[in-house]
Design a protein around this motif. Structure first.
Motif, PDB file in Angstrom:
ATOM      1  N   GLY A 165      41.624  36.709  -0.371  1.00 43.97           N
ATOM      2  CA  GLY A 165      42.802  36.082  -0.941  1.00 43.97           C
ATOM      3  C   GLY A 165      42.612  34.594  -1.117  1.00 43.97           C
ATOM      4  O   GLY A 165      41.505  34.103  -1.337  1.00 43.97           O
ATOM      5  N   LYS A 166      43.712  33.880  -0.995  1.00 42.83           N
ATOM      6  CA  LYS A 166      43.735  32.438  -1.188  1.00 42.83           C
ATOM      7  C   LYS A 166      44.329  31.758   0.033  1.00 42.83           C
ATOM      8  O   LYS A 166      45.148  32.335   0.754  1.00 42.83           O
ATOM      9  CB  LYS A 166      44.575  32.066  -2.414  1.00 42.83           C
ATOM     10  CG  LYS A 166      44.111  32.694  -3.721  1.00 42.83           C
ATOM     11  CD  LYS A 166      42.792  32.125  -4.208  1.00 42.83           C
ATOM     12  CE  LYS A 166      42.442  32.683  -5.589  1.00 42.83           C
ATOM     13  NZ  LYS A 166      41.146  32.138  -6.070  1.00 42.83           N
ATOM     14  N   MET A 167      43.906  30.517   0.253  1.00 38.20           N
ATOM     15  CA  MET A 167      44.532  29.665   1.251  1.00 38.20           C
ATOM     16  C   MET A 167      45.004  28.413   0.552  1.00 38.20           C
ATOM     17  O   MET A 167      44.271  27.820  -0.244  1.00 38.20           O
ATOM     18  CB  MET A 167      43.564  29.297   2.374  1.00 38.20           C
ATOM     19  CG  MET A 167      44.225  28.487   3.496  1.00 38.20           C
ATOM     20  SD  MET A 167      43.084  28.015   4.829  1.00 38.20           S
ATOM     21  CE  MET A 167      42.443  26.459   4.196  1.00 38.20           C
ATOM     22  N   ILE A 168      46.232  28.018   0.814  1.00 40.20           N
ATOM     23  CA  ILE A 168      46.785  26.806   0.218  1.00 40.20           C
ATOM     24  C   ILE A 168      47.210  25.860   1.330  1.00 40.20           C
ATOM     25  O   ILE A 168      47.740  26.293   2.352  1.00 40.20           O
ATOM     26  CB  ILE A 168      47.967  27.135  -0.726  1.00 40.20           C
ATOM     27  CG1 ILE A 168      48.441  25.873  -1.446  1.00 40.20           C
ATOM     28  CG2 ILE A 168      49.093  27.826  -0.005  1.00 40.20           C
ATOM     29  CD1 ILE A 168      49.423  26.145  -2.562  1.00 40.20           C
ATOM     30  N   TYR A 169      46.934  24.568   1.133  1.00 38.84           N
ATOM     31  CA  TYR A 169      47.303  23.579   2.146  1.00 38.84           C
ATOM     32  C   TYR A 169      47.565  22.243   1.463  1.00 38.84           C
ATOM     33  O   TYR A 169      47.092  21.989   0.349  1.00 38.84           O
ATOM     34  CB  TYR A 169      46.208  23.433   3.204  1.00 38.84           C
ATOM     35  CG  TYR A 169      44.867  22.975   2.674  1.00 38.84           C
ATOM     36  CD1 TYR A 169      44.491  21.639   2.713  1.00 38.84           C
ATOM     37  CD2 TYR A 169      43.969  23.893   2.123  1.00 38.84           C
ATOM     38  CE1 TYR A 169      43.255  21.225   2.220  1.00 38.84           C
ATOM     39  CE2 TYR A 169      42.729  23.487   1.634  1.00 38.84           C
ATOM     40  CZ  TYR A 169      42.386  22.152   1.683  1.00 38.84           C
ATOM     41  OH  TYR A 169      41.170  21.749   1.198  1.00 38.84           O
ATOM     42  N   ALA A 170      48.334  21.414   2.118  1.00 44.24           N
ATOM     43  CA  ALA A 170      48.660  20.102   1.573  1.00 44.24           C
ATOM     44  C   ALA A 170      47.415  19.223   1.560  1.00 44.24           C
ATOM     45  O   ALA A 170      46.752  19.047   2.578  1.00 44.24           O
ATOM     46  CB  ALA A 170      49.770  19.448   2.390  1.00 44.24           C
ATOM     47  N   ALA A 171      47.088  18.691   0.393  1.00 42.19           N
ATOM     48  CA  ALA A 171      45.920  17.827   0.246  1.00 42.19           C
ATOM     49  C   ALA A 171      46.041  17.099  -1.079  1.00 42.19           C
ATOM     50  O   ALA A 171      46.587  17.636  -2.047  1.00 42.19           O
ATOM     51  CB  ALA A 171      44.625  18.631   0.279  1.00 42.19           C
ATOM     52  N   LEU A 172      45.534  15.901  -1.139  1.00 42.44           N
ATOM     53  CA  LEU A 172      45.540  15.149  -2.382  1.00 42.44           C
ATOM     54  C   LEU A 172      44.427  15.663  -3.279  1.00 42.44           C
ATOM     55  O   LEU A 172      43.251  15.608  -2.929  1.00 42.44           O
ATOM     56  CB  LEU A 172      45.347  13.656  -2.115  1.00 42.44           C
ATOM     57  CG  LEU A 172      45.316  12.758  -3.350  1.00 42.44           C
ATOM     58  CD1 LEU A 172      46.647  12.861  -4.117  1.00 42.44           C
ATOM     59  CD2 LEU A 172      45.034  11.315  -2.975  1.00 42.44           C
TER      60      LEU A 172
END
Length: 204
Positions: free
Chosen positions: A51-58
């Protein structure tokens, strides 16, 4: 602790999935599952997941995008263990403030396997609590060797859900809670005041 619910995020996160936080001050609405119910949950979720992993990042390619999404895989090998493969150190480094040299050193580290304990707590929908193990890195920066340890929240903020009928059948989140440097807590570490949330989801 109230039952976990899942919310689809729109706008800048687009189609990624987020999970609502668990309210640890509320009376638990869970009942202990029977052995048969646990086996049923495990049978539905066992095996390899991509799947996918999403995280806060610029996102440096698009300064308006404050999230990063990567492909990632994990497996549930028994009714109490999950393994997340190639968890990126750069995702953890994004959460460090006040120590640019440490942040840069951690970001350069190779991806790591993250072992997690899991505990099924609801059968319909299938929901499980997650307890990630610590991740430890041996870093050299500023002319010295350092031991950096990332600790995660167990259960209260780290959890998952599975529903075969959903557009995103498996959805999870884990939270990094604390950074320890050479055995000591740090003022620039990851804390509840600066939550480091990582969201995982699969797609049909």
């Amino acid at each position: 602790m109230k039952k976990i619910t899942f919310i689809a995020i729109v706008g800048c996160i687009m189609s990624a999935i987020s999970l609502t936080s668990c309210n640890s001050d509320s009376e638990s609405s869970y009942k202990d599952l029977t052995a048969a119910e646990i086996q049923q949950c495990f049978n539905a979720t066992r095996g390899n997941h991509n799947g996918k992993m999403i995280y806060a990042a610029l996102n440096k390619a698009n300064v308006a995008d404050k999230f990063d999404t990567i492909s990632i895989a994990w497996s549930i090998i028994n009714d109490s263990t999950m393994t997340i493969y190639d968890f990126p150190a750069k995702a953890l480094a994004e959460k460090i403030t006040g120590a640019d040299d440490l942040k840069e050193a951690l970001a350069s580290q190779p991806d790591r396997t993250l072992k997690c304990a899991i505990s099924y707590v609801n059968a319909n929908p299938i929901q499980f609590l997650v307890g990630p193990n610590n991740l430890t890195y041996e870093l050299n920066y500023g002319g010295k060797n350092h031991k950096v340890e990332i600790r995660f929240y167990w259960n209260t903020y780290s959890f998952g859900q599975y529903s075969s009928s959903s557009k995103h059948p498996m959805q999870m989140q884990i939270w990094a809670a604390l950074l320890k440097l050479d055995g000591n807590e740090t003022s620039y570490g990851i804390t509840i005041d600066k939550p480091a949330q990582f969201f995982f989801y699969t797609e049909k």
